[in-house]
Scaffold this motif. Structure first.
Motif, PDB file in Angstrom:
ATOM      1  N   PHE A   1      -2.056   6.774  10.082  1.00  0.00           N
ATOM      2  CA  PHE A   1      -0.777   6.377  10.672  1.00  0.00           C
ATOM      3  C   PHE A   1      -0.160   7.515  11.472  1.00  0.00           C
TER       4      PHE A   1
ATOM      5  N   THR B   1       1.950   2.975   2.480  1.00  0.00           N
ATOM      6  CA  THR B   1       1.695   3.903   3.571  1.00  0.00           C
ATOM      7  C   THR B   1       2.915   4.091   4.463  1.00  0.00           C
TER       8      THR B   1
ATOM      9  N   GLN C   1      -5.496   9.470   3.198  1.00  0.00           N
ATOM     10  CA  GLN C   1      -6.211   8.994   4.383  1.00  0.00           C
ATOM     11  C   GLN C   1      -5.353   8.010   5.183  1.00  0.00           C
ATOM     12  N   LYS C   2      -4.642   7.122   4.490  1.00  0.00           N
ATOM     13  CA  LYS C   2      -3.759   6.168   5.166  1.00  0.00           C
ATOM     14  C   LYS C   2      -2.700   6.904   5.970  1.00  0.00           C
TER      15      LYS C   2
ATOM     16  N   ASP D   1      -4.311   7.174  -0.301  1.00  0.00           N
ATOM     17  CA  ASP D   1      -2.981   7.360   0.287  1.00  0.00           C
ATOM     18  C   ASP D   1      -2.991   8.452   1.341  1.00  0.00           C
TER      19      ASP D   1
ATOM     20  N   VAL E   1      -6.475  -0.166   6.873  1.00  0.00           N
ATOM     21  CA  VAL E   1      -6.396   1.039   6.044  1.00  0.00           C
ATOM     22  C   VAL E   1      -6.287   0.725   4.557  1.00  0.00           C
ATOM     23  N   SER E   2      -6.310  -0.546   4.189  1.00  0.00           N
ATOM     24  CA  SER E   2      -6.051  -0.943   2.805  1.00  0.00           C
ATOM     25  C   SER E   2      -7.031  -0.354   1.786  1.00  0.00           C
TER      26      SER E   2
ATOM     27  N   CYS F   1       0.824  -1.208   0.000  1.00  0.00           N
ATOM     28  CA  CYS F   1       0.000   0.000   0.000  1.00  0.00           C
ATOM     29  C   CYS F   1       0.858   1.258   0.000  1.00  0.00           C
TER      30      CYS F   1
ATOM     31  N   CYS G   1      -2.442  -2.266   8.774  1.00  0.00           N
ATOM     32  CA  CYS G   1      -2.275  -2.237   7.320  1.00  0.00           C
ATOM     33  C   CYS G   1      -3.533  -2.772   6.626  1.00  0.00           C
TER      34      CYS G   1
ATOM     35  N   LEU H   1      -8.396   2.743   2.037  1.00  0.00           N
ATOM     36  CA  LEU H   1      -8.356   4.207   2.086  1.00  0.00           C
ATOM     37  C   LEU H   1      -7.463   4.777   0.995  1.00  0.00           C
TER      38      LEU H   1
END
Length: 83
Positions: A77, A16, A72-73, A70, A65-66, A14, A62, A68
């Protein structure tokens, strides 16, 4: 499951963690996209990645948030890790 009883989660690609966290060894600030994060969201220097990157292990967050974006991720975090 691992011997300790924990479920191992493979990288979801992802990206993130390559954006949200500060990576001092390569001069990357929290919230900035790492210059080594490739378009397919993999690390271009994986075998030579800094210690700070090696220490990160994908976890349940992880997975959560997969779906969401980028942005939002990164916000999730950064809020959790206060960066």
């Amino acid at each position: 499951m691992s011997q300790s009883g924990e479920t191992k989660i493979e990288c979801l690609k992802c990206g993130t963690c390559c954006i949200a966290f500060d990576i001092k060894e390569i001069g990357k600030k929290a919230g900035e996209r790492c210059r080594y994060l490739s378009d397919d969201k993999t690390c271009a220097i994986y075998e030579k990645r800094p210690w700070g990157c090696r220490g990160y292990r994908p976890d349940e967050l992880c997975v959560l948030v997969s779906t969401l974006t980028d942005e939002q991720k990164v916000q999730v975090f950064r809020n959790i890790y206060e960066v």
